[in-house]
Enzyme design. Structure first.
Site, PDB file in Angstrom:
ATOM      1  N   CYS A  46      37.133  40.181  44.571  1.00  0.00           N
ATOM      2  CA  CYS A  46      36.394  39.871  43.334  1.00  0.00           C
ATOM      3  C   CYS A  46      37.131  38.819  42.517  1.00  0.00           C
ATOM      4  O   CYS A  46      36.514  37.935  41.916  1.00  0.00           O
ATOM      5  CB  CYS A  46      36.234  41.118  42.470  1.00  0.00           C
ATOM      6  SG  CYS A  46      35.317  42.432  43.269  1.00  0.00           S
TER       7      CYS A  46
HETATM    8  C1  BEZ Z   1      37.870  43.511  46.476  1.00  0.00           C
HETATM    9  O1  BEZ Z   1      37.244  42.919  45.604  1.00  0.00           O
HETATM   10  O2  BEZ Z   1      38.872  43.044  46.986  1.00  0.00           O
HETATM   11  C2  BEZ Z   1      37.400  44.856  46.947  1.00  0.00           C
HETATM   12  C3  BEZ Z   1      36.739  45.712  46.092  1.00  0.00           C
HETATM   13  C4  BEZ Z   1      36.343  46.955  46.530  1.00  0.00           C
HETATM   14  C5  BEZ Z   1      36.582  47.319  47.850  1.00  0.00           C
HETATM   15  C6  BEZ Z   1      37.217  46.441  48.722  1.00  0.00           C
HETATM   16  C7  BEZ Z   1      37.621  45.191  48.269  1.00  0.00           C
END
Ligand code: BEZ
Length: 213
Positions: A46
C-alpha cells in the site's frame, strides 16, 4: 445487500478523510473519479501504491480525473502513515485518504471480501464517469500491488470511447489504431472516420485513433 455493477450510479457518501470531511459527489464535481481501497495503513505494498499515485498527479490531472483512496484505519494513523509514504517514496501525498473505521464506505462499495479477509478491504478500484456512473471495477488481492499505468490506459480508452463510436483492442494504448463499433455501417464509417478505415473482416474494421472529443 446491493451488488454494484457497471453502469450503476456510484453511491454517494460523506466521509472523514486526511484532507477533511468530504461529500463524494461534491469532491468529484464534473471530473472523472477513481475510488480505490487499501487493506491497511503501514503496510508495504500500500505504501508503494499511494506513493505511485501521488507521483502520477499530472497524469490524472491531464485526464480530468480526481483520485480518492480508502483504508479502514483512522485519521491519526493516516497522518503518520502519509508522512512515512512521503519519506520513503520521495513524494508528497496530494489526494485524500478516507478514514473508514466504521467501514461505511467499504461496505457501500463491497470492498470487504470475507473469504479473503473478514475485516480488511481488498484492493478495489472503481472508475466513475462525470455522470457518476460506474465505468470500471477491478479487484486485486492484498498481495498484488496495482498497475497504475494500466488504470491510466483504461481511462484513456473510456474517455475516447465515450465520445467516438469506437472500441479499443487488446493492449491498445494512446495513439494506436482502434476498432469501429459493429453497429456503425461502412457507409456511416466513411463519414465518421475521415482518416479512413481497413476492413479486416466485416465485423473487424480498424481506423487510426480519432481525437477524443
Ligand atoms: C501490503 O500492503 O503490503 C499488504 C497488506 C495486507 C496484506 C498483505 C500485504
Amino acid at each position: 445487500m446491493s451488488s454494484l455493477k457497471l453502469g450503476d450510479k456510484a453511491p454517494n457518501f460523506d466521509a472523514e478523510t486526511s484532507e477533511g470531511k468530504i461529500n463524494f459527489y461534491d469532491y468529484l464535481g464534473d471530473s472523472w473519479g477513481i475510488l480505490f481501497s487499501h487493506p491497511a495503513d503501514y503496510t508495504p505494498v500500500c505504501t508503494t501504491e499511494l506513493g505511485t499515485v501521488a507521483k502520477y498527479k499530472d497524469e490524472f490531472e491531464k485526464r480530468n480525473t480526481k483520485v480518492l483512496a480508502l483504508s479502514v484505519d483512522g485519521l491519526e494513523s493516516h497522518k503518520g502513515w502519509i508522512s512515512d509514504i512521503n519519506e520513503t517514496q520521495n513524494t508528497s501525498v496530494n489526494f485524500p485518504i478516507i478514514a473508514d473505521e466504521d467501514k461505511k464506505v467499504s461496505n457501500l462499495y463491497e470492498m470487504i471480501h470475507p473469504k479473503a479477509n473478514d475485516t480488511l478491504t481488498v484492493r478495489s478500484v472503481y472508475v466513475i464517469a462525470p455522470d457518476k456512473t460506474i465505468k470500471l471495477m477491478i479487484t486485486y488481492p492484498a498481495s498484488t500491488g496495482r498497475n497504475f499505468d494500466e488504470l491510466l490506459r483504461v481511462i484513456d480508452s473510456l474517455q475516447l470511447t465515450a465520445y467516438q463510436k469506437v472500441a479499443t483492442p487488446a493492449n491498445w494504448k494512446q495513439g494506436d489504431d482502434v476498432v469501429i463499433s459493429p453497429a456503425v455501417s461502412n457507409e456511416d464509417a466513411e463519414k465518421m472516420f475521415p482518416k479512413g478505415f481497413k476492413v479486416v473482416k466485416p465485423y473487424l474494421r480498424t481506423t487510426p485513433q480519432p481525437d477524443a472529443k
